[in-house]
Design a protein around this motif. Structure first.
Motif, PDB file in Angstrom:
ATOM      1  N   ALA A   4       0.863  -1.186   0.000  1.00 56.87           N
ATOM      2  CA  ALA A   4       0.000   0.000   0.000  1.00 56.87           C
ATOM      3  C   ALA A   4       0.896   1.231   0.000  1.00 56.87           C
ATOM      4  N   VAL A   5       0.544   2.202  -0.846  1.00 57.52           N
ATOM      5  CA  VAL A   5       1.313   3.434  -0.951  1.00 57.52           C
ATOM      6  C   VAL A   5       0.348   4.594  -0.758  1.00 57.52           C
ATOM      7  N   PHE A   6       0.737   5.546   0.096  1.00 58.68           N
ATOM      8  CA  PHE A   6      -0.132   6.669   0.452  1.00 58.68           C
ATOM      9  C   PHE A   6       0.549   8.002   0.183  1.00 58.68           C
ATOM     10  N   ASN A   7      -0.232   8.966  -0.284  1.00 56.21           N
ATOM     11  CA  ASN A   7       0.209  10.354  -0.346  1.00 56.21           C
ATOM     12  C   ASN A   7      -0.642  11.111   0.670  1.00 56.21           C
ATOM     13  N   MET A  16       6.738   8.362  -5.638  1.00 56.18           N
ATOM     14  CA  MET A  16       7.381   7.451  -4.699  1.00 56.18           C
ATOM     15  C   MET A  16       8.252   6.454  -5.456  1.00 56.18           C
ATOM     16  N   LYS A  17       9.430   6.163  -4.918  1.00 59.26           N
ATOM     17  CA  LYS A  17      10.322   5.145  -5.465  1.00 59.26           C
ATOM     18  C   LYS A  17      10.761   4.244  -4.318  1.00 59.26           C
ATOM     19  N   VAL A  18      10.559   2.942  -4.497  1.00 58.60           N
ATOM     20  CA  VAL A  18      10.949   1.975  -3.481  1.00 58.60           C
ATOM     21  C   VAL A  18      11.739   0.863  -4.168  1.00 58.60           C
ATOM     22  N   GLU A  19      12.947   0.623  -3.685  1.00 57.25           N
ATOM     23  CA  GLU A  19      13.739  -0.479  -4.227  1.00 57.25           C
ATOM     24  C   GLU A  19      13.082  -1.795  -3.820  1.00 57.25           C
ATOM     25  N   LEU A  20      12.961  -2.709  -4.760  1.00 59.14           N
ATOM     26  CA  LEU A  20      12.315  -3.996  -4.483  1.00 59.14           C
ATOM     27  C   LEU A  20      13.041  -4.757  -3.386  1.00 59.14           C
ATOM     28  N   ALA A  21      14.353  -4.651  -3.330  1.00 58.36           N
ATOM     29  CA  ALA A  21      15.125  -5.330  -2.286  1.00 58.36           C
ATOM     30  C   ALA A  21      14.724  -4.835  -0.906  1.00 58.36           C
ATOM     31  N   ARG A  22      14.346  -3.573  -0.801  1.00 56.20           N
ATOM     32  CA  ARG A  22      13.914  -3.019   0.493  1.00 56.20           C
ATOM     33  C   ARG A  22      12.600  -3.640   0.963  1.00 56.20           C
ATOM     34  N   LEU A  23      11.835  -4.163  -0.003  1.00 58.94           N
ATOM     35  CA  LEU A  23      10.581  -4.851   0.325  1.00 58.94           C
ATOM     36  C   LEU A  23      10.810  -6.330   0.633  1.00 58.94           C
ATOM     37  N   GLY A  24      12.064  -6.756   0.576  1.00 59.14           N
ATOM     38  CA  GLY A  24      12.385  -8.160   0.826  1.00 59.14           C
ATOM     39  C   GLY A  24      12.293  -9.020  -0.419  1.00 59.14           C
ATOM     40  N   LEU A  25      12.202  -8.381  -1.588  1.00 58.09           N
ATOM     41  CA  LEU A  25      12.120  -9.106  -2.845  1.00 58.09           C
ATOM     42  C   LEU A  25      13.484  -9.122  -3.521  1.00 58.09           C
ATOM     43  N   GLU A  26      13.632  -9.995  -4.499  1.00 54.69           N
ATOM     44  CA  GLU A  26      14.881 -10.050  -5.255  1.00 54.69           C
ATOM     45  C   GLU A  26      14.973  -8.798  -6.126  1.00 54.69           C
ATOM     46  N   VAL A  47      13.172  -1.288  -9.136  1.00 48.01           N
ATOM     47  CA  VAL A  47      12.560  -0.192  -8.377  1.00 48.01           C
ATOM     48  C   VAL A  47      11.074  -0.095  -8.719  1.00 48.01           C
ATOM     49  N   LEU A  48      10.258   0.034  -7.699  1.00 45.77           N
ATOM     50  CA  LEU A  48       8.831   0.267  -7.870  1.00 45.77           C
ATOM     51  C   LEU A  48       8.610   1.775  -7.814  1.00 45.77           C
ATOM     52  N   GLU A  49       8.067   2.339  -8.896  1.00 46.17           N
ATOM     53  CA  GLU A  49       7.784   3.766  -8.948  1.00 46.17           C
ATOM     54  C   GLU A  49       6.279   3.968  -8.999  1.00 46.17           C
ATOM     55  N   VAL A  50       5.780   4.858  -8.143  1.00 44.23           N
ATOM     56  CA  VAL A  50       4.350   5.126  -8.062  1.00 44.23           C
ATOM     57  C   VAL A  50       4.140   6.634  -8.030  1.00 44.23           C
ATOM     58  N   ALA A  51       3.315   7.136  -8.935  1.00 42.42           N
ATOM     59  CA  ALA A  51       2.951   8.555  -8.951  1.00 42.42           C
ATOM     60  C   ALA A  51       1.542   8.687  -8.386  1.00 42.42           C
ATOM     61  N   LEU A  52       1.396   9.543  -7.378  1.00 48.47           N
ATOM     62  CA  LEU A  52       0.109   9.723  -6.718  1.00 48.47           C
ATOM     63  C   LEU A  52      -0.333  11.183  -6.762  1.00 48.47           C
ATOM     64  N   THR A  53      -1.609  11.382  -6.974  1.00 48.75           N
ATOM     65  CA  THR A  53      -2.182  12.718  -6.885  1.00 48.75           C
ATOM     66  C   THR A  53      -2.355  13.073  -5.409  1.00 48.75           C
ATOM     67  N   PRO A  54      -2.676  14.324  -5.092  1.00 47.51           N
ATOM     68  CA  PRO A  54      -2.882  14.681  -3.689  1.00 47.51           C
ATOM     69  C   PRO A  54      -3.933  13.783  -3.017  1.00 47.51           C
ATOM     70  N   ALA A  55      -3.632  13.319  -1.820  1.00 50.08           N
ATOM     71  CA  ALA A  55      -4.518  12.498  -0.983  1.00 50.08           C
ATOM     72  C   ALA A  55      -4.897  11.163  -1.620  1.00 50.08           C
ATOM     73  N   ILE A  59      -3.258   0.248  -3.631  1.00 49.76           N
ATOM     74  CA  ILE A  59      -2.849  -1.057  -3.118  1.00 49.76           C
ATOM     75  C   ILE A  59      -2.407  -1.864  -4.327  1.00 49.76           C
ATOM     76  N   LEU A  60      -1.183  -2.357  -4.254  1.00 52.77           N
ATOM     77  CA  LEU A  60      -0.576  -3.067  -5.381  1.00 52.77           C
ATOM     78  C   LEU A  60      -0.266  -4.512  -5.003  1.00 52.77           C
TER      79      LEU A  60
END
Length: 65
Positions: A4-7, A16-26, A47-55, A59-60
Motif C-alpha cells: 500500500a502506498v499513500f500520499n 514514490m520510489k521503493v527499491e524492491l530489495a527493500r521490500l524483501g524481494l529479489e 525499483v517500484l515507482e508510483v505517482a500519486l495525486t494529492p490524498a 494497493i498493489l
C-alpha cells in the motif's frame, strides 16, 4: 506480496520510489504489479515507482514473473 502506498499531502502530488530489495524481494527480478482498484498491470524490475495525486493511495499486488 501486497504493498500500500499513500500520499498524505492534500495539496501536492507525490512520486514514490521503493527499491524492491527493500521490500524483501529479489532486486534483480522482474515482477508484475497490479493495481487492485483499477486492475491495471505493468512490469517492474529493481525499483517500484508510483505517482500519486494529492490524498491518493493505491494497493498493489506484486508477483514474480
Amino acid at each position: 506480496m501486497y504493498v500500500a502506498v499513500f500520499n498524505y499531502s492534500e495539496s501536492e502530488p507525490a512520486a514514490m520510489k521503493v527499491e524492491l530489495a527493500r521490500l524483501g524481494l529479489e532486486g534483480t527480478g522482474t515482477y508484475e504489479v497490479t493495481d487492485l482498484w483499477t486492475g491495471a498491470s505493468r512490469e517492474v524490475r529493481g525499483v517500484l515507482e508510483v505517482a500519486l495525486t494529492p490524498a491518493q493511495s493505491v494497493i498493489l499486488h506484486l508477483k514474480r514473473r
